[in-house]
Design an enzyme around this catalytic site. Structure first.
Site, short mmCIF file in Angstrom:
data_model
loop_
_atom_site.label_atom_id
_atom_site.label_comp_id
_atom_site.label_asym_id
_atom_site.label_seq_id
_atom_site.Cartn_x
_atom_site.Cartn_y
_atom_site.Cartn_z
N HIS A 1 -16.46 14.38 16.85
CA HIS A 1 -15.22 15.02 17.28
C HIS A 1 -15.58 16.27 18.10
O HIS A 1 -16.17 17.21 17.56
CB HIS A 1 -14.38 15.46 16.07
N ASP B 1 -11.53 11.40 8.42
CA ASP B 1 -11.80 10.35 9.41
C ASP B 1 -13.17 9.75 9.15
O ASP B 1 -14.16 10.47 8.99
CB ASP B 1 -11.74 10.94 10.82
N SER C 1 -18.08 15.57 12.47
CA SER C 1 -17.05 16.46 12.99
C SER C 1 -17.56 17.89 12.89
O SER C 1 -18.61 18.21 13.44
CB SER C 1 -15.73 16.26 12.24
#
Length: 320
Positions: A170, A263, A143
């Site tokens: 992401h 996540d 991310s």
């Protein structure tokens, strides 16, 4: 059950389509007959839902149905009399027909027909490829700070690297394709944006696009899906890692890089519980030590390594 949709009035049937997507895997959606035939061949479905509307001619339906390699269930929502077209289609092999109210308000009848089809025609289990024929799969989630970390990691992989690499980053959907092209500058390996039903090959780096989750099928192919729709991120690292741990029949390695939040931590733990090696980036080399920290906290990582050590460890693991 895996469905395909050949639907003309998509706006009017939005509620019906959302209902179907919540209950079944909707593989694809098209308004074009020729495309439906192509999609049935390249991405087979258990049942095609075909919406009848005024322009349909009996001869046109018969010709198309004889070209489709999948079962067809007809429905209509325009309130018109489709008797001639329906009997022509049933004679050409269509399974049934349901007349719905505009917008699919009485969709329960169509859902009942789909369930009946599933009972009468149970899905055949497709043979899974032997584990020996599958490449080692390296699943990498990242991310905040991920793009530059990914660039450095794959730059250190050799030209003859004998594994498939899947990246879930992401990122705004507008930049997914651009990131894949940019990552190609870091490596002599092939880099490509993932398409649905993608078959994995060693020596290729696959980049997940945005706005869709990435799943692994029982047949060892990458699938794009809008479900689950309650995830904070799409694609979600957890969703892919979890799917991978349930379906992948070969060897896999999980890697969780820099990023805010958590996540990927739970999915990485599932991969570890499958007996696969799992790696989390260490705090010193992370731009944001959020996701790797969450993985370390729940003991999901079998190793915690600096970014510049991860590629060498992957090479070592893949040589075993």
């Amino acid at each position: 059950m895996k469905l395909g949709l050949l639907v003309e009035h998509s706006k009017e049937n939005a509620r019906l389509e959302r209902t179907l997507a919540g209950l079944y895997q909707v593989a694809w959606h098209t308004r074009d007959c020729a495309e439906a035939i192509e999609r049935c061949a390249s991405d087979p479905v258990d049942l095609l839902l075909l919406e009848l509307h005024q322009p349909w001619q009996p001869s046109q339906l018969e010709q198309m149905l004889r070209s489709l390699p999948c079962p067809v269930l007809l429905f209509s929502t325009d309130g018109a009399d489709h008797t001639k077209a329906v009997f022509a289609a049933l004679g050409a092999g269509a399974k049934d027909y349901v007349a719905l109210e505009p917008g699919g308000q009485n969709s329960n009848l169509l859902l009942k027909k789909i369930r009946q089809f599933g009972v009468l025609h149970p899905q055949r289990q497709k043979p899974q490829p032997p584990a020996s024929e599958l490449p080692v799969l390296i699943a990498i989630g990242a991310s905040t700070g991920g793009p530059s970390s990914l660039f450095e990691l794959i730059k250190a992989l050799p030209q003859d690297f004998n594994a498939a690499v899947v990246i879930i980053q992401h990122i705004d959907g507008r930049f997914s394709a651009g990131m894949a092209q940019w990552l190609e500058n870091a490596t002599s390996l092939k880099v490509k944006l993932i398409r649905s039903n993608e078959k994995l090959a060693a020596g290729v780096i696959y980049v997940a696009g945005a706005e869709a989750h990435l799943l692994m099928s029982k047949e060892g192919r990458l699938q794009l899906s809008q479900q689950p729709d309650d995830s904070l991120f799409k694609p979600s690292i957890d969703v892919f890692f979890s799917s991978l741990s349930q379906e992948w029949q070969g060897r896999a390695i999980g890697v969780l890089l820099t990023g805010m939040g958590q996540d990927g931590a739970l999915g990485l733990k599932q991969m570890k519980e499958r007996g696969w090696p799992t790696i989390a980036q260490d705090q010193a080399s992370s731009v944001v030590y959020g996701m790797p920290k969450a993985a370390v906290h729940i003991k999901a990582a079998s190793e915690v390594l600096a970014l510049d050590k991860i590629a060498a460890r992957l090479i070592q693991l893949c040589s075993k």
